[in-house]
Design a protein around this motif. Structure first.
Motif, PDB file in Angstrom:
ATOM      1  N   VAL A  94       0.834  -1.199   0.000  1.00  0.00           N
ATOM      2  CA  VAL A  94       0.000   0.000   0.000  1.00  0.00           C
ATOM      3  C   VAL A  94       0.871   1.252   0.000  1.00  0.00           C
ATOM      4  O   VAL A  94       0.561   2.255  -0.640  1.00  0.00           O
ATOM      5  CB  VAL A  94      -0.944   0.006   1.221  1.00  0.00           C
ATOM      6  N   ASN A  95       1.999   1.176   0.690  1.00  0.00           N
ATOM      7  CA  ASN A  95       2.898   2.330   0.796  1.00  0.00           C
ATOM      8  C   ASN A  95       4.052   2.291  -0.205  1.00  0.00           C
ATOM      9  O   ASN A  95       5.019   3.038  -0.077  1.00  0.00           O
ATOM     10  CB  ASN A  95       3.446   2.401   2.224  1.00  0.00           C
ATOM     11  N   LYS A  96       3.949   1.379  -1.182  1.00  0.00           N
ATOM     12  CA  LYS A  96       4.952   1.266  -2.249  1.00  0.00           C
ATOM     13  C   LYS A  96       6.353   1.011  -1.702  1.00  0.00           C
ATOM     14  O   LYS A  96       7.338   1.583  -2.165  1.00  0.00           O
ATOM     15  CB  LYS A  96       4.948   2.515  -3.137  1.00  0.00           C
ATOM     16  N   ILE A  97       6.436   0.149  -0.692  1.00  0.00           N
ATOM     17  CA  ILE A  97       7.713  -0.266  -0.127  1.00  0.00           C
ATOM     18  C   ILE A  97       7.978  -1.699  -0.574  1.00  0.00           C
ATOM     19  O   ILE A  97       7.147  -2.578  -0.373  1.00  0.00           O
ATOM     20  CB  ILE A  97       7.686  -0.193   1.411  1.00  0.00           C
ATOM     21  N   VAL A  98       9.117  -1.938  -1.179  1.00  0.00           N
ATOM     22  CA  VAL A  98       9.427  -3.255  -1.718  1.00  0.00           C
ATOM     23  C   VAL A  98      10.215  -4.083  -0.707  1.00  0.00           C
ATOM     24  O   VAL A  98      11.333  -3.719  -0.331  1.00  0.00           O
ATOM     25  CB  VAL A  98      10.232  -3.143  -3.029  1.00  0.00           C
ATOM     26  N   VAL A  99       9.621  -5.191  -0.263  1.00  0.00           N
ATOM     27  CA  VAL A  99      10.290  -6.124   0.643  1.00  0.00           C
ATOM     28  C   VAL A  99       9.858  -7.539   0.296  1.00  0.00           C
ATOM     29  O   VAL A  99       8.867  -7.752  -0.400  1.00  0.00           O
ATOM     30  CB  VAL A  99       9.941  -5.855   2.128  1.00  0.00           C
ATOM     31  N   ASP A 100      10.605  -8.502   0.797  1.00  0.00           N
ATOM     32  CA  ASP A 100      10.188  -9.894   0.799  1.00  0.00           C
ATOM     33  C   ASP A 100       9.900 -10.235   2.256  1.00  0.00           C
ATOM     34  O   ASP A 100      10.808 -10.193   3.097  1.00  0.00           O
ATOM     35  CB  ASP A 100      11.282 -10.799   0.240  1.00  0.00           C
ATOM     36  N   ALA A 101       8.643 -10.557   2.563  1.00  0.00           N
ATOM     37  CA  ALA A 101       8.229 -10.773   3.950  1.00  0.00           C
ATOM     38  C   ALA A 101       8.119 -12.259   4.266  1.00  0.00           C
ATOM     39  O   ALA A 101       7.717 -13.055   3.416  1.00  0.00           O
ATOM     40  CB  ALA A 101       6.897 -10.083   4.215  1.00  0.00           C
ATOM     41  N   VAL A 102       8.485 -12.612   5.489  1.00  0.00           N
ATOM     42  CA  VAL A 102       8.488 -13.999   5.935  1.00  0.00           C
ATOM     43  C   VAL A 102       7.867 -14.065   7.329  1.00  0.00           C
ATOM     44  O   VAL A 102       8.178 -13.238   8.182  1.00  0.00           O
ATOM     45  CB  VAL A 102       9.924 -14.577   5.986  1.00  0.00           C
ATOM     46  N   THR A 103       6.990 -15.050   7.540  1.00  0.00           N
ATOM     47  CA  THR A 103       6.404 -15.253   8.860  1.00  0.00           C
ATOM     48  C   THR A 103       7.359 -16.062   9.721  1.00  0.00           C
ATOM     49  O   THR A 103       8.005 -16.992   9.250  1.00  0.00           O
ATOM     50  CB  THR A 103       5.067 -16.004   8.746  1.00  0.00           C
TER      51      THR A 103
END
Length: 215
Positions: A94-103
Motif C-alpha cells: 500500500v505504501n509502495k515499499i518493496v520487501v520480501d516478507a516472511v512469517t
C-alpha cells in the motif's frame, strides 16, 4: 523510501484499513543473550590445486594473488511484531515499499532489496511508521559482522546488542544474516512487489475485521 513499479490502481472504496498494524502484532517473550559469530566459516579448498601442491609444493600459487576476492555477504532484515508475512507485505505494498516478507514465530520480518547506502535505515523508518506502538529491529550484516538498531514510530531509538535479540530468533533468520541461506530457500515468502494496492487493501481490511471479531 524504497519504491517500485507497483500498480498505482485506485484504492477500493468501502474498506476499513488500520493505519497502524500494531493491532496485528504477535508479541513475544524477551530473548536471552547469546554469542554471535563474527566471521564467515573457512572456504573449501580447490581439490585440483591441493593435489598439485601435494605433488610439488614449490608450485603452490600465492593464495592472495590466485584466489579472486569473493564479494562480501551483505543483507538487511527488519524484524517486526506483525503476526503474518501477508499483513506486513500488504502494508508495504500500500505504501509502495518493496520487501520480501516472511512469517516467523517471533513476528514477520522483511528482507530489504535495496542495500545502497542509507536505504535499510530509510526502510526501517518507513516500516516503523506502519507499526506505530510497538518497536521493530533493523539488522544489518556485512562480512560476518552484525549490527542491530531499534525503531519505533518513524524514529531510530538507538543501537541494540545483536546477540541479545538473535538468541530468540528462528535459526533461518541467522542463516540469512550470515549468508548460509537465501530468501529463495525459504518457504512462504510474500513479496510486496507483486501485490496490487487493491489486493493489499483488501488483505489488511480482512485481517482487521477478523481481529475485531476476535476481541
Amino acid at each position: 523510501m524504497t519504491t517500485s513499479d507497483l500498480p498505482d490502481d485506485a484504492l477500493p472504496e468501502g474498506f476499513s484499513v488500520p493505519d497502524d498494524l500494531s493491532s496485528l502484532s504477535d508479541l513475544s517473550s524477551p530473548a536471552e543473550p547469546a554469542a554471535i559469530p563474527t566471521a564467515a566459516g573457512p572456504v573449501a579448498a580447490d581439490p585440483a590445486a591441493a593435489a598439485a601442491v601435494a605433488a610439488d609444493p614449490a608450485t603452490a600459487p600465492d593464495a592472495a594473488a590466485a584466489a579472486p576476492e569473493a564479494p562480501a555477504h551483505k543483507i538487511a532484515i527488519i524484524l517486526t511484531q506483525v503476526a503474518t508475512a501477508e499483513a506486513l507485505a500488504a502494508a508495504c505494498a500500500v505504501n509502495k515499499i518493496v520487501v520480501d516478507a516472511v512469517t516467523s514465530p517471533v513476528g514477520a520480518y522483511a528482507i530489504c532489496r535495496d542495500l545502497s547506502e542509507g536505504a535499510p535505515a530509510e526502510l526501517a523508518r518507513a516500516v516503523s511508521t506502519l507499526v506505530k506502538t510497538v518497536p521493530l529491529i533493523l539488522f544489518e550484516a556485512a562480512g560476518g559482522q552484525v549490527k542491530a538498531s531499534q525503531w519505533q514510530g518513524g524514529k531510530r531509538l538507538g543501537d541494540m546488542p545483536a546477540a541479545l535479540v538473535l538468541d530468540g530468533a528462528p535459526h533461518e533468520f541467522e542463516d540469512l544474516l550470515f549468508g548460509t541461506t537465501t530468501v529463495h530457500d525459504l518457504p512462504g515468502v510474500v513479496s510486496s512487489a507483486g501485490m496490487s494496492r487493491w489486493k493489499a487493501m483488501r488483505n489488511l481490511s480482512g485481517k482487521a475485521r477478523k481481529q475485531r471479531g476476535g476481541e
